[in-house]
Enzyme design. Structure first.
Site, PDB file in Angstrom:
ATOM      1  N   LYS A 125       0.815  -1.218   0.000  1.00 56.20           N
ATOM      2  CA  LYS A 125       0.000   0.000   0.000  1.00 56.20           C
ATOM      3  C   LYS A 125       0.845   1.263   0.000  1.00 56.20           C
ATOM      4  CE  LYS A 125      -4.415  -1.616   1.586  1.00 56.20           C
ATOM      5  NZ  LYS A 125      -5.556  -1.480   2.465  1.00 56.20           N
ATOM      6  N   LYS A 208      -4.685  -8.469  -7.191  1.00 62.09           N
ATOM      7  CA  LYS A 208      -5.917  -8.697  -6.426  1.00 62.09           C
ATOM      8  C   LYS A 208      -7.014  -7.703  -6.822  1.00 62.09           C
ATOM      9  CE  LYS A 208      -6.029  -7.289  -2.227  1.00 62.09           C
ATOM     10  NZ  LYS A 208      -5.788  -6.941  -0.829  1.00 62.09           N
ATOM     11  N   LYS A 211     -10.625  -2.306  -3.822  1.00 59.69           N
ATOM     12  CA  LYS A 211     -11.460  -1.096  -3.899  1.00 59.69           C
ATOM     13  C   LYS A 211     -10.734   0.019  -4.619  1.00 59.69           C
ATOM     14  CE  LYS A 211     -13.722  -2.034   0.510  1.00 59.69           C
ATOM     15  NZ  LYS A 211     -12.674  -2.551   1.411  1.00 59.69           N
TER      16      LYS A 211
HETATM   17  P1  TYM Z   1     -10.840  -4.897   3.375  1.00 56.10           P
HETATM   18  O1  TYM Z   1     -11.780  -3.774   3.647  1.00 56.10           O
HETATM   19  O2  TYM Z   1      -9.701  -4.651   2.434  1.00 56.10           O
HETATM   20  O3  TYM Z   1     -11.628  -6.161   2.844  1.00 56.10           O
HETATM   21  C1  TYM Z   1     -12.736  -6.699   3.551  1.00 56.10           C
HETATM   22  C2  TYM Z   1     -12.700  -8.219   3.439  1.00 56.10           C
HETATM   23  O4  TYM Z   1     -12.702  -8.609   2.063  1.00 56.10           O
HETATM   24  C3  TYM Z   1     -11.629  -9.492   1.808  1.00 56.10           C
HETATM   25  N1  TYM Z   1     -11.112  -9.245   0.448  1.00 56.10           N
HETATM   26  C4  TYM Z   1     -10.979 -10.163  -0.508  1.00 56.10           C
HETATM   27  N2  TYM Z   1     -11.228 -11.487  -0.512  1.00 56.10           N
HETATM   28  C5  TYM Z   1     -10.988 -12.152  -1.672  1.00 56.10           C
HETATM   29  N3  TYM Z   1     -10.506 -11.566  -2.803  1.00 56.10           N
HETATM   30  C6  TYM Z   1     -10.233 -10.245  -2.831  1.00 56.10           C
HETATM   31  N4  TYM Z   1      -9.785  -9.661  -3.950  1.00 56.10           N
HETATM   32  C7  TYM Z   1     -10.476  -9.477  -1.644  1.00 56.10           C
HETATM   33  N5  TYM Z   1     -10.315  -8.168  -1.333  1.00 56.10           N
HETATM   34  C8  TYM Z   1     -10.712  -8.046  -0.049  1.00 56.10           C
HETATM   35  C9  TYM Z   1     -10.571  -9.157   2.849  1.00 56.10           C
HETATM   36  O5  TYM Z   1      -9.697 -10.242   3.077  1.00 56.10           O
HETATM   37  C10 TYM Z   1     -11.428  -8.839   4.055  1.00 56.10           C
HETATM   38  O6  TYM Z   1     -11.769 -10.015   4.754  1.00 56.10           O
HETATM   39  N6  TYM Z   1      -7.846  -5.056   7.360  1.00 56.10           N
HETATM   40  C11 TYM Z   1      -9.153  -5.394   6.862  1.00 56.10           C
HETATM   41  C12 TYM Z   1     -10.298  -4.805   7.667  1.00 56.10           C
HETATM   42  C13 TYM Z   1     -10.274  -5.101   9.132  1.00 56.10           C
HETATM   43  C14 TYM Z   1     -10.546  -6.350   9.736  1.00 56.10           C
HETATM   44  C15 TYM Z   1     -10.451  -6.099  11.151  1.00 56.10           C
HETATM   45  C16 TYM Z   1     -10.855  -7.613   9.241  1.00 56.10           C
HETATM   46  C17 TYM Z   1     -10.014  -4.186  10.118  1.00 56.10           C
HETATM   47  N7  TYM Z   1     -10.135  -4.790  11.332  1.00 56.10           N
HETATM   48  C18 TYM Z   1     -10.651  -7.141  12.056  1.00 56.10           C
HETATM   49  C19 TYM Z   1     -11.054  -8.641  10.168  1.00 56.10           C
HETATM   50  C20 TYM Z   1     -10.947  -8.398  11.548  1.00 56.10           C
HETATM   51  C21 TYM Z   1      -9.281  -4.879   5.439  1.00 56.10           C
HETATM   52  O7  TYM Z   1      -8.625  -3.951   5.047  1.00 56.10           O
HETATM   53  O8  TYM Z   1     -10.281  -5.481   4.740  1.00 56.10           O
END
Ligand code: TYM
Length: 347
Positions: A125, A208, A211
């Site tokens: 990032k 990947k 967003k």
């Molecule tokens: P975030 O907002 O990037 O994504 C949310 C969830 O979607 C999954 N994900 C994917 N799975 C498969 N293929 C993809 N291309 C893909 N892109 C995203 C992510 O693995 C995630 O499960 N750090 C986390 C948010 C967070 C969190 C937490 C998660 C903050 N605190 C506590 C679990 C527990 C994040 O940035 O997710």
């Protein structure tokens, strides 16, 4: 990771005690979020005792955001449209429970620099200009550990990209417990279902779906109508060979593997089973089939999301109740943490 729970399809076991997961309201919900995480949040509602689903706005501000309030409400609407039941699960906004940032600071004094320096997501990032990245982006995984550990979480349903952050969470929990000689935190287990755990961009099978990172044409958003889905899928990168009938035939064919993986995850079947349906098809035929399945699964959710987004009063009510509930449920553990730190109680 020794205790990692990686399922090939879905969950079929004893009830899980406490599930927590989060999503950044830094853009719309895309197909990767849905297949990698949110569909499991929904299905785990039937096989867990307690569930917390969090819109992690404090994580989103580690990079600049232009319309956070609007995006937070839209993401809440998207989660509800996908099937999160705000009556039985706690759906809330991270900043509405200040225990997250309070515990985040304490845990940043537990986590070691060496542990954070290994985090690959920060490197991705921050890119080349690391000096300009926010300090928040660097310590982000510690706040994520606080999110999870506050509630006595036992299982965390996430996509594959969060695995390293969960290893760190486990290390932090163990170090804290060991340091104070008490089991204040449960050591959580990642819940990752192999199928759909890493959905790639439609434009580049080595990147990947995300967003912000991939182009809008590489991403399928929940808000896309059938025409947009069809356009994006028809323009998706492919190769010139027909689809194989065996999984081994997808080796080295990143884009084909991704599209078949998406099809299999949407149909909730193994890739080998999916190839029994679509093996031997040309890409143009397969893309028509894929558009149909995407339309069936995603379009009704997108329509429901738009309907819910228009009812801001209802969304605010759900999130207010969720925030109050989350805060009340984390207070006990936060007090135990403060006592373990020997903070002077002045009132
Ligand atoms: P975030 O907002 O990037 O994504 C949310 C969830 O979607 C999954 N994900 C994917 N799975 C498969 N293929 C993809 N291309 C893909 N892109 C995203 C992510 O693995 C995630 O499960 N750090 C986390 C948010 C967070 C969190 C937490 C998660 C903050 N605190 C506590 C679990 C527990 C994040 O940035 O997710």
């Amino acid at each position: 990771m020794t205790d990692s729970t990686i399922f090939s399809r879905g969950f079929a076991g004893e009830k899980l005690a406490c599930v927590f997961s989060g999503i950044q309201p830094s853009g719309g919900l895309h197909l990767g979020n849905y297949l990698g995480a949110v569909r499991h949040w929904v299905s785990l509602q039937d096989c867990s005792e307690r569930r917390f689903y969090c819109l992690v706005d404090c994580h989103a501000i580690t990079v600049s955001q232009s319309s956070l309030r609007d995006q937070t409400l839209s993401m809440a609407a998207a989660l509800l449209a996908c099937g999160i039941d705000a009556e039985s699960s706690v759906l809330f906004v991270q900043s509405s429970n200040p225990h997250h940032t309070e515990l985040g600071w304490i845990l940043s004094c537990v986590a070691r620099m060496g542990w954070l320096q290994r985090m690959t997501q920060f490197k991705e990032k921050a890119g080349k200009d690391r000096e300009q990245a926010s300090v928040g982006l660097y310590v982000y995984p510690v706040l994520m550990a606080a999110d999870i550990l506050l509630y006595g979480t036992t299982h965390v349903p996430v996509g594959d990209d969060q695995k390293q952050h969960l290893e760190l969470t486990r290390d932090i929990a163990q170090r804290f417990n060991h340091g104070c000689g008490k089991e204040i935190f449960s050591v959580p287990t990642p819940f990752i279902v192999a199928s759909g755990a890493r959905v790639m961009s439609l434009r580049d099978g080595s990147v990947k779906m995300s967003k912000s990172g991939s182009s809008a044409m590489g991403r399928l958003d929940l808000t896309d109508g059938l025409d947009e889905i069809a356009l994006k899928v028809r323009k998706a990168k492919t190769d010139s060979t027909v689809l194989p009938s065996e999984e081994a035939g997808l080796e080295g064919r990143l884009e084909a593997k991704n599209l078949v993986g998406i099809y299999a995850a949407l149909r909730e079947v193994e890739v080998s089973e999916a190839l029994r349906d679509v093996g031997g098809m040309s890409f143009s035929k397969f893309k028509d089939v894929l558009v149909d399945v995407l339309g069936e699964v995603m379009v009704p959710k997108g329509e429901e999301m738009r309907r819910l987004r228009a009812d801001e009063g209802y969304l605010m009510e759900v999130l207010k109740k969720g925030g109050e509930h989350a805060r009340a449920l984390s207070e006990g553990r936060m007090e135990r943490v403060r006592r373990a730190m020997e903070f002077l109680e002045v009132d």
